[in-house]
Design a protein around this motif. Structure first.
Motif, short mmCIF file in Angstrom:
data_model
loop_
_atom_site.label_atom_id
_atom_site.label_comp_id
_atom_site.label_asym_id
_atom_site.label_seq_id
_atom_site.Cartn_x
_atom_site.Cartn_y
_atom_site.Cartn_z
N LYS A 1 69.74 42.95 97.87
CA LYS A 1 69.33 44.08 97.03
C LYS A 1 70.27 45.28 97.25
O LYS A 1 70.71 45.91 96.29
CB LYS A 1 67.89 44.47 97.37
CG LYS A 1 67.34 45.58 96.51
CD LYS A 1 65.90 45.86 96.85
CE LYS A 1 65.37 47.01 96.00
NZ LYS A 1 63.98 47.32 96.33
N ALA A 2 70.58 45.58 98.51
CA ALA A 2 71.47 46.71 98.82
C ALA A 2 72.87 46.46 98.26
O ALA A 2 73.49 47.35 97.70
CB ALA A 2 71.53 46.93 100.33
N ARG A 3 73.35 45.22 98.39
CA ARG A 3 74.69 44.89 97.89
C ARG A 3 74.76 45.07 96.38
O ARG A 3 75.73 45.59 95.86
CB ARG A 3 75.05 43.46 98.28
CG ARG A 3 76.42 43.03 97.82
CD ARG A 3 76.78 41.67 98.39
NE ARG A 3 77.90 41.08 97.73
CZ ARG A 3 79.17 41.43 97.90
NH1 ARG A 3 79.46 42.40 98.74
NH2 ARG A 3 80.14 40.85 97.25
N GLU A 4 73.73 44.66 95.66
CA GLU A 4 73.72 44.80 94.21
C GLU A 4 73.69 46.27 93.81
O GLU A 4 74.40 46.69 92.89
CB GLU A 4 72.52 44.05 93.61
CG GLU A 4 72.45 44.09 92.12
CD GLU A 4 73.62 43.42 91.42
OE1 GLU A 4 73.84 43.74 90.23
OE2 GLU A 4 74.34 42.61 92.03
N GLN A 5 72.89 47.08 94.51
CA GLN A 5 72.83 48.51 94.21
C GLN A 5 74.18 49.17 94.46
O GLN A 5 74.64 50.00 93.67
CB GLN A 5 71.75 49.18 95.06
CG GLN A 5 70.35 48.79 94.67
CD GLN A 5 69.31 49.33 95.63
OE1 GLN A 5 69.64 49.80 96.72
NE2 GLN A 5 68.05 49.25 95.25
N VAL A 6 74.84 48.81 95.55
CA VAL A 6 76.14 49.38 95.87
C VAL A 6 77.18 48.93 94.85
O VAL A 6 78.02 49.71 94.41
CB VAL A 6 76.57 48.99 97.31
CG1 VAL A 6 78.01 49.35 97.58
CG2 VAL A 6 75.66 49.67 98.32
N ARG A 7 77.13 47.67 94.43
CA ARG A 7 78.09 47.15 93.45
C ARG A 7 77.98 47.92 92.13
O ARG A 7 78.98 48.34 91.56
CB ARG A 7 77.87 45.66 93.20
CG ARG A 7 78.91 45.04 92.26
CD ARG A 7 78.54 43.63 91.87
NE ARG A 7 77.30 43.55 91.12
CZ ARG A 7 77.17 43.86 89.83
NH1 ARG A 7 78.20 44.29 89.15
NH2 ARG A 7 76.00 43.75 89.24
N VAL A 8 76.75 48.13 91.67
CA VAL A 8 76.53 48.86 90.41
C VAL A 8 77.04 50.30 90.56
O VAL A 8 77.72 50.83 89.67
CB VAL A 8 75.04 48.82 90.02
CG1 VAL A 8 74.75 49.77 88.87
CG2 VAL A 8 74.65 47.40 89.65
N ALA A 9 76.74 50.94 91.69
CA ALA A 9 77.19 52.31 91.92
C ALA A 9 78.71 52.39 91.97
O ALA A 9 79.32 53.32 91.41
CB ALA A 9 76.59 52.85 93.21
N CYS A 10 79.35 51.41 92.59
CA CYS A 10 80.81 51.40 92.67
C CYS A 10 81.44 51.17 91.31
O CYS A 10 82.45 51.80 90.98
CB CYS A 10 81.30 50.32 93.65
SG CYS A 10 80.99 50.72 95.37
#
Length: 66
Positions: free
Chosen positions: A52-61
């Motif tokens: 979940k954290a990785r997906e949120q960071v990917r979208v933000a990046c």
């Protein structure tokens, strides 16, 4: 003796070249690494929290790098 010195020099240059190539600065990779370091707790997290954290960071990046 001369042969082994040339071989050693070759190995040193090869490792230096590999080090330069492997340290490429892909903006997305740098953003992901920094984002995950800031988002995940130091003691580790369960797999679901990590995904979940990785997906949120990917979208933000992706938004940041556009």
């Amino acid at each position: 003796m001369h042969y082994s010195m040339n071989y050693a020099r070759f190995i040193v240059y090869l490792l230096a070249a590999l080090g330069l190539v492997s340290c490429s600065t892909d903006p997305m990779e740098v953003c992901m690494k920094q984002g995950l370091e800031n988002k995940l707790p130091a003691d580790g997290a369960d797999r679901g929290a990590y995904i979940k954290a990785r997906e949120q960071v990917r979208v933000a990046c992706e938004k940041k790098l556009k």
